[in-house]
Design a protein around this motif. Structure first.
Motif, PDB file in Angstrom:
ATOM      1  N   LYS A  30      70.998   1.009 -19.761  1.00 26.58           N
ATOM      2  CA  LYS A  30      69.586   0.655 -19.640  1.00 26.58           C
ATOM      3  C   LYS A  30      68.710   1.830 -20.061  1.00 26.58           C
ATOM      4  N   GLU A  31      69.103   3.051 -19.637  1.00 27.50           N
ATOM      5  CA  GLU A  31      68.303   4.243 -19.937  1.00 27.50           C
ATOM      6  C   GLU A  31      68.278   4.530 -21.442  1.00 27.50           C
ATOM      7  N   GLU A  32      69.422   4.362 -22.104  1.00 27.08           N
ATOM      8  CA  GLU A  32      69.482   4.641 -23.542  1.00 27.08           C
ATOM      9  C   GLU A  32      68.688   3.608 -24.325  1.00 27.08           C
ATOM     10  N   ARG A  33      68.774   2.360 -23.917  1.00 24.13           N
ATOM     11  CA  ARG A  33      68.019   1.308 -24.597  1.00 24.13           C
ATOM     12  C   ARG A  33      66.509   1.472 -24.363  1.00 24.13           C
ATOM     13  N   GLN A  34      66.134   1.968 -23.174  1.00 18.57           N
ATOM     14  CA  GLN A  34      64.717   2.233 -22.908  1.00 18.57           C
ATOM     15  C   GLN A  34      64.200   3.347 -23.816  1.00 18.57           C
ATOM     16  N   ALA A  35      65.018   4.387 -23.986  1.00 16.13           N
ATOM     17  CA  ALA A  35      64.648   5.486 -24.885  1.00 16.13           C
ATOM     18  C   ALA A  35      64.512   4.966 -26.314  1.00 16.13           C
ATOM     19  N   ALA A  36      65.433   4.083 -26.722  1.00 16.73           N
ATOM     20  CA  ALA A  36      65.383   3.511 -28.064  1.00 16.73           C
ATOM     21  C   ALA A  36      64.126   2.663 -28.248  1.00 16.73           C
ATOM     22  N   GLU A  37      63.740   1.947 -27.194  1.00 17.47           N
ATOM     23  CA  GLU A  37      62.537   1.111 -27.270  1.00 17.47           C
ATOM     24  C   GLU A  37      61.279   1.964 -27.394  1.00 17.47           C
ATOM     25  N   LEU A  38      61.216   3.054 -26.621  1.00 16.74           N
ATOM     26  CA  LEU A  38      60.058   3.950 -26.712  1.00 16.74           C
ATOM     27  C   LEU A  38      59.987   4.562 -28.109  1.00 16.74           C
ATOM     28  N   PHE A  39      61.127   5.019 -28.603  1.00 16.20           N
ATOM     29  CA  PHE A  39      61.160   5.588 -29.947  1.00 16.20           C
ATOM     30  C   PHE A  39      60.695   4.560 -30.979  1.00 16.20           C
ATOM     31  N   SER A  40      61.146   3.333 -30.847  1.00 15.02           N
ATOM     32  CA  SER A  40      60.748   2.266 -31.773  1.00 15.02           C
ATOM     33  C   SER A  40      59.235   2.072 -31.758  1.00 15.02           C
ATOM     34  N   ASN A  41      58.654   2.048 -30.573  1.00 11.92           N
ATOM     35  CA  ASN A  41      57.204   1.863 -30.446  1.00 11.92           C
ATOM     36  C   ASN A  41      56.432   3.021 -31.063  1.00 11.92           C
ATOM     37  N   LEU A  42      56.946   4.242 -30.875  1.00  8.17           N
ATOM     38  CA  LEU A  42      56.292   5.418 -31.457  1.00  8.17           C
ATOM     39  C   LEU A  42      56.325   5.354 -32.979  1.00  8.17           C
ATOM     40  N   CYS A  43      57.425   4.858 -33.525  1.00  2.20           N
ATOM     41  CA  CYS A  43      57.527   4.709 -34.978  1.00  2.20           C
ATOM     42  C   CYS A  43      56.556   3.648 -35.487  1.00  2.20           C
ATOM     43  N   ARG A  44      56.442   2.544 -34.750  1.00  2.00           N
ATOM     44  CA  ARG A  44      55.496   1.485 -35.147  1.00  2.00           C
ATOM     45  C   ARG A  44      54.065   2.017 -35.146  1.00  2.00           C
ATOM     46  N   GLN A  45      53.751   2.884 -34.193  1.00  2.19           N
ATOM     47  CA  GLN A  45      52.413   3.485 -34.138  1.00  2.19           C
ATOM     48  C   GLN A  45      52.110   4.308 -35.381  1.00  2.19           C
ATOM     49  N   GLU A  46      53.160   4.784 -36.052  1.00  4.16           N
ATOM     50  CA  GLU A  46      52.994   5.556 -37.288  1.00  4.16           C
ATOM     51  C   GLU A  46      53.057   4.671 -38.527  1.00  4.16           C
ATOM     52  N   VAL A  50      60.319  -1.317 -38.054  1.00  4.26           N
ATOM     53  CA  VAL A  50      61.468  -0.960 -37.205  1.00  4.26           C
ATOM     54  C   VAL A  50      62.379  -2.160 -37.040  1.00  4.26           C
ATOM     55  N   ARG A  51      63.675  -1.921 -37.194  1.00  3.20           N
ATOM     56  CA  ARG A  51      64.653  -2.961 -36.894  1.00  3.20           C
ATOM     57  C   ARG A  51      65.835  -2.341 -36.167  1.00  3.20           C
ATOM     58  N   ILE A  52      66.556  -3.164 -35.449  1.00  3.08           N
ATOM     59  CA  ILE A  52      67.785  -2.730 -34.766  1.00  3.08           C
ATOM     60  C   ILE A  52      68.932  -3.510 -35.378  1.00  3.08           C
ATOM     61  N   VAL A  58      68.844   2.082 -34.329  1.00  2.00           N
ATOM     62  CA  VAL A  58      67.419   1.857 -34.586  1.00  2.00           C
ATOM     63  C   VAL A  58      67.079   2.448 -35.949  1.00  2.00           C
ATOM     64  N   ILE A  59      66.511   1.634 -36.829  1.00  2.00           N
ATOM     65  CA  ILE A  59      66.190   2.064 -38.192  1.00  2.00           C
ATOM     66  C   ILE A  59      64.697   1.850 -38.417  1.00  2.00           C
ATOM     67  N   ALA A  60      63.972   2.962 -38.585  1.00  2.00           N
ATOM     68  CA  ALA A  60      62.526   2.908 -38.803  1.00  2.00           C
ATOM     69  C   ALA A  60      62.241   3.335 -40.241  1.00  2.00           C
ATOM     70  N   ARG A  61      61.478   2.524 -40.964  1.00  2.00           N
ATOM     71  CA  ARG A  61      61.268   2.745 -42.404  1.00  2.00           C
ATOM     72  C   ARG A  61      59.795   2.990 -42.727  1.00  2.00           C
ATOM     73  N   ARG A  62      59.544   4.052 -43.449  1.00  2.00           N
ATOM     74  CA  ARG A  62      58.228   4.349 -44.025  1.00  2.00           C
ATOM     75  C   ARG A  62      58.325   4.049 -45.509  1.00  2.00           C
TER      76      ARG A  62
END
Length: 411
Positions: A30-46, A50-52, A58-62
């Motif tokens: 649960k803790e690792e997936r929560q960290a992945a979710e926060l990271f995903s949201n931070l990437c979306r803010q930029e 984001v896809r899993i 977790v793969i975030a693309r610019r």
């Protein structure tokens, strides 16, 4: 680059699984997936997409100005060992995010797309198998061998995947093509004392050691410790000790090649002070960047097993848990990193990595670079793991320079 922002994000991620004993963020927990979710949201803010994938990466693309060009990728992992530190893996993911933030702050566009990858299950702490996410991406996984994996609570990996809304039977869909990538970079703490001792700011990794691991079961005969004369004993533990000492002797002979060997676990049964042990189970890790050197240590291990078996009249069985090949990293990327360090005025050294990293699997897909920053007192996999923010900043600055160089700076 904003080091305070980076430090703040690192702190936010490490709230998941944090305790006074260290950070425990096991793969697919649960803790690792929560960290992945926060990271995903931070990437979306930029502004990143984001896809899993089916393995939980977790793969975030610019996007680049030409979306059809191969990707310049960077990243690491968010999972930790039990009671681990705040930097191992996590720093590489957040450093890559800071590079994207910095490019956005400067309004810089690149020709090639840039991806940040937060790989799933880099650590072996949960299943005894490491770098599952990057192996899946590189097409190096054998599903049949994974299917029997269970964690310490007896949960099968397929059930754990289901808990994370992942389908274990679709893991092959995580495989990427070589033509998808131009280059991959991973920034990581050294996890050793060399850079600090040598007063170097950057380690440019030339090769990654690969482990071969064995489980050895030494079977003797239990009997009373007070009534059994020494020359009649079949002591399983002493057989294990003899093998361990011979292994150390052999590895020392190969130390010039950087090969090391470790008996990381030894369980003795029945475990009573007044009973001669009838079973000792050892877990052995042999690793190095020279395959020939590592193989010599393995051969000597087999020889010592036979000798101890005959000498002590005991039975010894062993099974290979894993056998991975050392990786030499791309010479062009190594040269590029050295040139960037010289241009920036950073002190650096070439070095090998005794620890495995996701970079070694990505090297099967594309040119790959691994950048080390110093670890305070060489500590890692420990709650006191630490790297000064100024040293992190040097590593991130180098990473940004390389990403721009390979991705094609437009404006």
């Amino acid at each position: 680059m904003d080091l305070k922002r980076l430090e703040k994000t690192l702190h936010e991620i490490n709230q998941f699984g944090h305790s006074k004993e260290g950070v425990t963020r096991l793969a697919y927990s649960k803790e690792e997936r929560q960290a992945a979710e926060l990271f995903s949201n931070l990437c979306r803010q930029e502004g990143m997409d984001v896809r899993i994938d089916t393995c939980g990466n977790v793969i975030a693309r610019r996007e680049g100005s030409n979306p059809d060009l191969p990707v310049v990728a960077c990243g690491s992992h968010l999972d930790t060992v039990i009671q681990g530190g705040r930097y191992d893996g996590t720093l590489g993911v957040i450093a890559a995010l800071e590079v994207i933030r910095s490019l956005n702050d400067k309004g810089i566009e690149t020709k090639h797309p840039i991806e940040i990858i937060a790989f799933a299950c880099e650590e072996s702490s949960r299943f005894g198998v490491s770098t599952i996410g990057s192996k899946a991406m590189a097409g190096l996984l054998e599903n049949d061998s994974l299917a029997d994996l269970r964690d310490s609570e007896g949960k099968y990996i397929s059930d754990i995947f289901s808990e994370c809304s992942l389908n274990f039977n679709e893991i092959e869909r995580s495989i990427r093509k070589k033509q998808d990538f131009k280059v991959f970079f991973e920034l990581h703490i050294e996890q050793g004392p060399v850079l600090e001792k040598q007063l170097k700011q950057i380690g440019i990794v030339t090769g990654i050691a690969a482990p071969t691991r064995f489980e050895i079961n030494i079977k003797g005969q239990a009997s009373h410790s007070g009534t059994t004369p020494m020359h009649y004993r079949k002591d399983a533990f002493l057989g294990a000790a003899e093998i361990a000492l011979q292994l150390e002797h052999t590895a020392r002979k190969e130390s010039g090649n950087g090969t090391v060997a470790t008996v990381g676990a030894c369980e003795v049964k029945p475990g009573s002070m007044n009973v001669i042990p009838d079973l000792a189970t050892m877990k052995i890790d042999i690793r190095g960047t020279s395959l020939d050197s590592k193989n010599r240590v393995i051969e000597e291990l087999f020889t010592s097993i036979k000798q101890v078996e005959e000498k002590r009249n005991i039975s010894i069985e062993y099974k290979e848990l894993s056998h991975e090949h050392p990786i030499n990293l791309n010479k062009e990327v190594i040269q590029s990193l050295a040139e960037s360090c010289e241009q920036k005025g950073y002190t650096y050294m070439h070095m090998s990595s005794g620890a495995g990293h996701d970079a070694m699997n990505m090297a099967m897909l594309c040119a790959t670079g691994l950048i080390f920053v110093p670890s305070k007192n060489g500590l890692s996999h420990h709650r006191n793991e630490y790297t000064e923010i100024e040293q992190i900043g040097i590593g991130v600055s180098l990473l940004e320079m390389e990403v721009l160089k390979w991705a094609g700076h437009i404006h």
